[in-house]
Design a protein around this motif. Structure first.
Motif, short mmCIF file in Angstrom:
data_model
loop_
_atom_site.label_atom_id
_atom_site.label_comp_id
_atom_site.label_asym_id
_atom_site.label_seq_id
_atom_site.Cartn_x
_atom_site.Cartn_y
_atom_site.Cartn_z
N SER A 182 0.85 -1.19 0.00
CA SER A 182 0.00 0.00 0.00
C SER A 182 0.89 1.24 0.00
O SER A 182 1.73 1.41 0.89
N ALA A 183 0.72 2.11 -1.00
CA ALA A 183 1.56 3.30 -1.14
C ALA A 183 1.00 4.45 -0.30
O ALA A 183 -0.19 4.73 -0.33
N ASN A 184 1.89 5.12 0.42
CA ASN A 184 1.49 6.29 1.22
C ASN A 184 2.15 7.57 0.73
O ASN A 184 2.30 8.53 1.48
N TYR A 213 5.90 2.27 -0.64
CA TYR A 213 5.02 1.17 -0.25
C TYR A 213 5.27 0.73 1.19
O TYR A 213 6.42 0.59 1.63
N GLN A 214 4.18 0.47 1.90
CA GLN A 214 4.21 -0.31 3.13
C GLN A 214 3.82 -1.75 2.76
O GLN A 214 2.89 -1.96 1.99
N VAL A 215 4.55 -2.72 3.29
CA VAL A 215 4.42 -4.10 2.85
C VAL A 215 4.10 -5.01 4.04
O VAL A 215 4.64 -4.82 5.13
N ALA A 216 3.25 -5.99 3.80
CA ALA A 216 2.97 -7.02 4.80
C ALA A 216 2.64 -8.31 4.06
O ALA A 216 2.11 -8.29 2.95
N GLY A 232 8.54 -1.15 0.49
CA GLY A 232 8.78 -1.58 -0.88
C GLY A 232 9.04 -0.42 -1.81
O GLY A 232 8.68 0.74 -1.53
N TRP A 233 9.65 -0.72 -2.95
CA TRP A 233 10.06 0.29 -3.95
C TRP A 233 9.84 -0.32 -5.33
O TRP A 233 10.43 -1.34 -5.67
N LEU A 234 9.01 0.30 -6.15
CA LEU A 234 8.75 -0.14 -7.51
C LEU A 234 9.42 0.81 -8.50
O LEU A 234 9.26 2.03 -8.41
#
Length: 368
Positions: A182-184, A213-216, A232-234
């Motif tokens: 989820s991107a913030n 991104y927050q990742v879980a 995360g990083w895209l």
């Protein structure tokens, strides 16, 4: 009959691999690393001033020779250990789409070839897997609305046309991961509004990122499942000649500082060293770096797969008072793919604390 089917599958995979690799098989000194310095030869080339348009530019660009959807994540397990995950889908065109054979009704005339890479790194192990597929027959592809990038049973998927919420999945022989992202923060345009120069000769790509991104999710490892959370990083990039013909490899850093600021930086190795990147404020505002302002110096080398690879770096950016030591969490994070390279999570110490990812290509052969 089963033997014949097995043989046919092996031959098909071999043929696909040869087809994929043939355009990129020339020596690095003549065509850049992995052939990425090859002349555009009828493909479209990036030009400055073209604004990126979304959701259109989340999808594939078949007029360009090569493209990738590339995600990395720094994760912490419920066991307290550091982990890293990589998911990449590459598209490579065998010829310009305008040169496609007249019989466009046949899916076998599709010139797009796809390759997927997945990696999972722990402090004491590294796992990787590769998938190959051809376009036109449903094995791999990318759609914009809703967004989905996939190759066989691997996917990066959103419920809408944005990249704000993603699910990510890949499976290898000894690992699997299922993650939610989820991107913030906003998308970040790299270079000049998404036009990223890669050499003093002017080779360039279109390049943007979603580094917020927050990742879980869950990692499945030989010792059992591990619940993880992290960041995360895209990266999204496409071009037809992204390198100069003498550029033999690169060192690429995506760094996330405890302050909330971020840095994307790279150096391309060749007859002339070329460095560039982007400083990203905590609110996502990008500031392009002047070529040559980022200084990346190898500190420690490690024997990895028979190669001498720098696994600890000193990174300096005087304009931001940045002077950090970048250290691999696992120095043996080698991606033994069709084109092998080093890819893994790193920790930061010095003027700025944090974590990130490092990718290094073109570091010789086992005989060197």
């Amino acid at each position: 009959m089963n033997v014949k089917r097995t043989l046919a599958a092996v031959v098909s995979k071999f043929t696909l691999a040869v087809t994929l690799l043939a355009p990129l098989a020339a020596p690095a000194a003549a065509q850049g690393y992995a052939g990425l310095g090859t002349e555009a030869d009828g493909f479209a080339v990036p030009v400055p001033g073209r604004p990126l348009v979304f959701p259109r530019d989340h999808a594939a660009h078949p007029d360009y020779r090569i493209e990738w959807w590339y995600l990395t994540a720094n994760l912490t397990g419920d066991d307290g250990r550091d982990y890293g995950v990589q998911w990449t889908l590459f598209r490579s065109a065998l010829r310009p789409d305008s040169d496609r054979q007249a019989d466009t009704a046949s899916v076998w005339t599709d010139p797009q070839i796809w390759m997927g890479h997945a990696g999972l790194t722990t402090p004491d192990a590294h796992y990787s897997a590769e998938r190959l597929a051809r376009g036109g027959i449903g094995q791999a592809g990318v759609a914009a609305a809703p967004f989905e990038a996939y190759i066989n049973d691997w996917h990066m998927r959103s419920s809408d046309q944005s990249l704000r919420e993603l699910s990510l999945r890949a499976t290898g022989e000894s690992f699997r991961y299922d993650l939610s992202l989820s991107a913030n923060g906003p998308l970040v345009m790299q270079g000049d509004g998404g036009y990223s120069v890669k050499s003093a000769d002017g080779q360039a790509s279109y390049y943007y990122s979603q580094p917020h991104y927050q990742v879980a999710g869950t990692l499945d490892l030989p010792d059992g499942p591990v619940a993880v959370t992290g960041d995360g990083w895209l990266d999204r990039e496409w071009s037809s000649q992204p390198l100069s013909e003498d550029q033999s490899g690169w060192d690429w850093f995506s760094l996330r500082f405890d302050s909330g600021e971020k840095l994307m930086g790279f150096q391309l190795r060749g007859a002339r060293l070329f460095t560039s990147g982007t400083w990203i404020a905590a609110d996502g505002t990008p500031t392009p770096l002047e070529p040559g302002s980022l200084q990346a110096t190898p500190v420690t080398f490690t024997q990895v797969a028979g190669r001498k690879v720098p696994t600890e770096w000193q990174l300096r950016l005087p304009s931001r008072d940045l002077d950090v030591r970048v250290t691999a969490i696992n120095p043996q994070a080698w991606m033994a793919m069709s084109f092998p390279y080093w890819e893994g999570p790193v920790r930061l110490s010095g003027s700025h604390l944090g974590k990130g990812y490092l990718e290094m290509t073109g570091y010789g052969t086992p005989a060197d």
